[in-house]
Motif scaffolding. Structure first.
Motif, short mmCIF file in Angstrom:
data_model
loop_
_atom_site.label_atom_id
_atom_site.label_comp_id
_atom_site.label_asym_id
_atom_site.label_seq_id
_atom_site.Cartn_x
_atom_site.Cartn_y
_atom_site.Cartn_z
N VAL A 1 30.93 40.04 41.49
CA VAL A 1 30.89 38.97 42.49
C VAL A 1 32.33 38.74 42.95
CG1 VAL A 1 30.41 36.53 42.90
CG2 VAL A 1 28.89 37.86 41.43
N ASP A 2 32.55 38.61 44.23
CA ASP A 2 33.91 38.40 44.73
C ASP A 2 34.46 37.07 44.22
OD1 ASP A 2 36.23 39.12 46.02
OD2 ASP A 2 35.38 39.14 48.04
N ILE A 3 35.76 36.88 44.42
CA ILE A 3 36.44 35.73 43.83
C ILE A 3 36.76 34.66 44.87
CG2 ILE A 3 37.39 37.07 41.94
CD1 ILE A 3 40.05 37.20 43.50
N MET B 1 40.08 27.52 34.12
CA MET B 1 38.66 27.68 33.86
C MET B 1 37.80 27.69 35.13
SD MET B 1 37.85 25.47 30.42
CE MET B 1 36.09 25.86 30.55
N VAL B 2 36.72 28.44 35.05
CA VAL B 2 35.63 28.39 36.01
C VAL B 2 34.77 27.17 35.68
CG1 VAL B 2 33.69 29.68 36.99
CG2 VAL B 2 35.60 30.91 35.95
N ASP B 3 34.02 26.67 36.64
CA ASP B 3 33.06 25.60 36.40
C ASP B 3 31.85 26.19 35.67
OD1 ASP B 3 31.26 23.53 36.38
OD2 ASP B 3 31.38 23.11 38.54
N VAL B 4 31.95 26.27 34.34
CA VAL B 4 30.90 26.93 33.55
C VAL B 4 29.61 26.14 33.56
CG1 VAL B 4 30.32 27.97 31.32
CG2 VAL B 4 32.69 27.95 32.09
N GLU B 5 29.69 24.83 33.71
CA GLU B 5 28.47 24.03 33.78
C GLU B 5 27.62 24.44 34.98
OE1 GLU B 5 29.59 19.94 33.75
OE2 GLU B 5 30.06 19.93 31.61
N ARG B 6 28.28 24.72 36.09
CA ARG B 6 27.54 25.20 37.28
C ARG B 6 26.98 26.59 37.03
NH1 ARG B 6 30.00 26.14 43.36
NH2 ARG B 6 28.04 26.85 44.32
N VAL B 7 27.75 27.43 36.34
CA VAL B 7 27.24 28.76 35.99
C VAL B 7 25.99 28.63 35.12
CG1 VAL B 7 27.75 30.95 34.84
CG2 VAL B 7 29.54 29.80 36.14
N ASP C 1 33.61 33.49 42.60
CA ASP C 1 33.12 32.62 43.66
C ASP C 1 31.66 32.27 43.35
OD1 ASP C 1 32.25 31.34 45.93
OD2 ASP C 1 33.13 32.77 47.34
N LEU C 2 31.45 31.08 42.85
CA LEU C 2 30.11 30.70 42.40
C LEU C 2 29.14 30.52 43.55
CD1 LEU C 2 30.94 28.24 39.46
CD2 LEU C 2 30.76 30.74 39.48
N ASN C 3 29.64 30.40 44.77
CA ASN C 3 28.74 30.31 45.93
C ASN C 3 28.05 31.65 46.20
OD1 ASN C 3 29.36 27.59 46.56
ND2 ASN C 3 31.25 28.23 47.57
N GLN C 4 28.61 32.73 45.66
CA GLN C 4 28.01 34.05 45.86
C GLN C 4 27.24 34.54 44.63
OE1 GLN C 4 30.64 37.06 47.61
NE2 GLN C 4 32.11 35.48 48.17
N LEU C 5 27.31 33.79 43.55
CA LEU C 5 26.78 34.26 42.27
C LEU C 5 25.27 34.52 42.30
CD1 LEU C 5 26.89 34.88 39.25
CD2 LEU C 5 26.99 32.42 38.81
N GLU C 6 24.52 33.55 42.74
CA GLU C 6 23.06 33.67 42.63
C GLU C 6 22.51 34.82 43.45
OE1 GLU C 6 19.52 30.55 41.66
OE2 GLU C 6 21.20 29.86 42.86
N ASP C 7 23.20 35.18 44.52
CA ASP C 7 22.75 36.30 45.36
C ASP C 7 22.79 37.63 44.62
OD1 ASP C 7 22.36 34.58 47.46
OD2 ASP C 7 24.29 35.00 48.41
N LYS C 8 23.57 37.71 43.55
CA LYS C 8 23.72 38.96 42.80
C LYS C 8 22.71 39.10 41.66
CE LYS C 8 27.37 40.40 45.06
NZ LYS C 8 27.45 41.70 45.76
#
Length: 368
Positions: free
Chosen positions: A103-105, A137-143, A113-120
């Motif tokens: 996933v791109d950054i 850190m990344v927003d792991v709660e959102r992940v 880039d969590l906005n692109q995560l679910e598409d993958k």
């Protein structure tokens, strides 16, 4: 003036007596593998991170491999991660037979880039490995929210982020597991290789302990095919000494980073981006600018070390050619790889040294 990218000798000299005594105590005990120092370090790291369990292993790469294996991830599975990270983040996925998916950054933080995560996510996806790049850190709660909708595991690659926080929670403590590296250059580094896995899942911790010791719970009785991946007592003893100073050292790095932010303000370059919810530890202070390679050479000419992190994004690495990615697939990561440059940022760095570094950078940018 000669300024290293990291001064491990200065760090050692500051705590030399404690380190030397810790090593001598191990030698005197004649207990070198799976001993009391390793067990004590596991307890201390778990308490520090805010998890129930910690499992010490031989290195940070093994920490990822063993975690993936313990979660049952293998051939036919896909694991999502970032293309802008050290090779091990994706290499380990391939090593267990699964397929890395990238996933791109984010252009500001350089994290996934969590906005692109679910598409993958596909029917083959089994886990997500968010990487806390350079100690932010990344927003792991959102992940986790995304992962929960698809019944996926989340493994925090916190190799560069021990002590970093997101909304008050420490790296490694939010996902189903977190992995750390104690490579000497890390904020908490040994004098050799070392790694740790943290989790609050009792079953996972037990599985990891078995896998690290040839797949057995009782010596010579092997329940599974495992690994030889144990943190030795000397490294554990050294890390226990250094752990006491970690928060102090991380704060010093933040202070050096804040000084750079101020000193470099107005210059035609990007300083490390910030997420307002995160408390970074600045494993590396990475600036970005076109013509990065010329600046590196100019710094070198003035005796100042710097480093490129990373010259090639993972999807364009030769080893991953079989995945079929091409240039342009992840443009933000590719741009970051062409512009990113780490400059010295560590607790022992002096104000005089920082001023000199910024002077050289400003002179270069002014064409002097």
């Amino acid at each position: 003036m000669s300024i290293p990218l990291l001064d491990l000798k200065a760090q050692y000299l500051a705590i030399k007596d404690e380190i030397d005594l810790a090593v001598l105590n191990v030698l005197d005990s004649a207990k070198f593998i799976l001993g009391p120092e390793m067990k004590a370090l596991e307890e201390e790291i778990a308490a520090y991170c805010g998890t129930k369990y910690a499992v010490a292993v031989a290195n940070g790469t093994d920490a990822l491999v063993l975690t993936l294996k313990a979660m049952g991830i293998g051939p036919g599975d896909e694991v999502i991660t970032s293309p802008f990270t050290f090779f091990a983040s994706a290499e380990t996925v391939a090593q267990v037979g699964a397929t890395p998916v990238f996933v791109d950054i984010d252009p500001v933080t350089l994290n996934m880039d969590l906005n692109q995560l679910e598409d993958k996510i596909t029917s083959k996806t089994k886990a997500i490995i968010p990487v806390h790049i350079f100690g932010q850190m990344v927003d792991v709660e959102r992940v986790l929210e995304i992962a929960a909708r698809h019944d996926l595991k989340v493994i925090e690659d916190a190799a560069q982020a021990i002590g970093a926080e997101y909304r008050g929670r420490r790296a490694g403590s939010i996902g189903h597991a977190g992995t750390f590296s104690f490579f000497p250059t890390k904020n908490l580094g040994g004098y050799g290789d070392g790694g740790m896995i943290v989790t609050s899942d009792e079953h996972l911790a037990a599985e990891l302990r078995m896998l690290r010791f040839h797949g057995c719970q009782t010596k010579y009785y092997h329940e599974k095919l495992g690994f030889n991946s144990r943190l030795d007592e000397i490294q554990a003893a050294i890390l226990r000494v250094k752990l006491k100073y970690l928060d102090q050292w991380n704060q010093a790095r933040r202070e050096r980073a804040a000084a750079y932010d101020e000193l470099l303000a107005g210059q035609p370059l990007m300083v490390p981006g910030k997420d307002g919810q995160a408390l970074p530890i600045y494993h590396l202070y990475v600036i970005r600018l076109p013509g990065r390679d010329l600046l590196l050479e100019n710094l070198k000419k003035h005796g100042i070390a710097s480093g490129i992190y990373y010259p090639v994004p993972l999807h364009l690495q030769r080893a991953f050619r079989y995945l079929g990615y091409k240039e342009g697939d992840f443009p933000v990561a590719e741009k970051a790889c062409s512009e990113a440059l780490a400059i010295p940022c560590y607790p022992e760095l002096t104000q005089v040294q920082q001023t000199e570094i910024v002077k050289v950078i400003a002179g270069f940018l002014a064409g002097e």
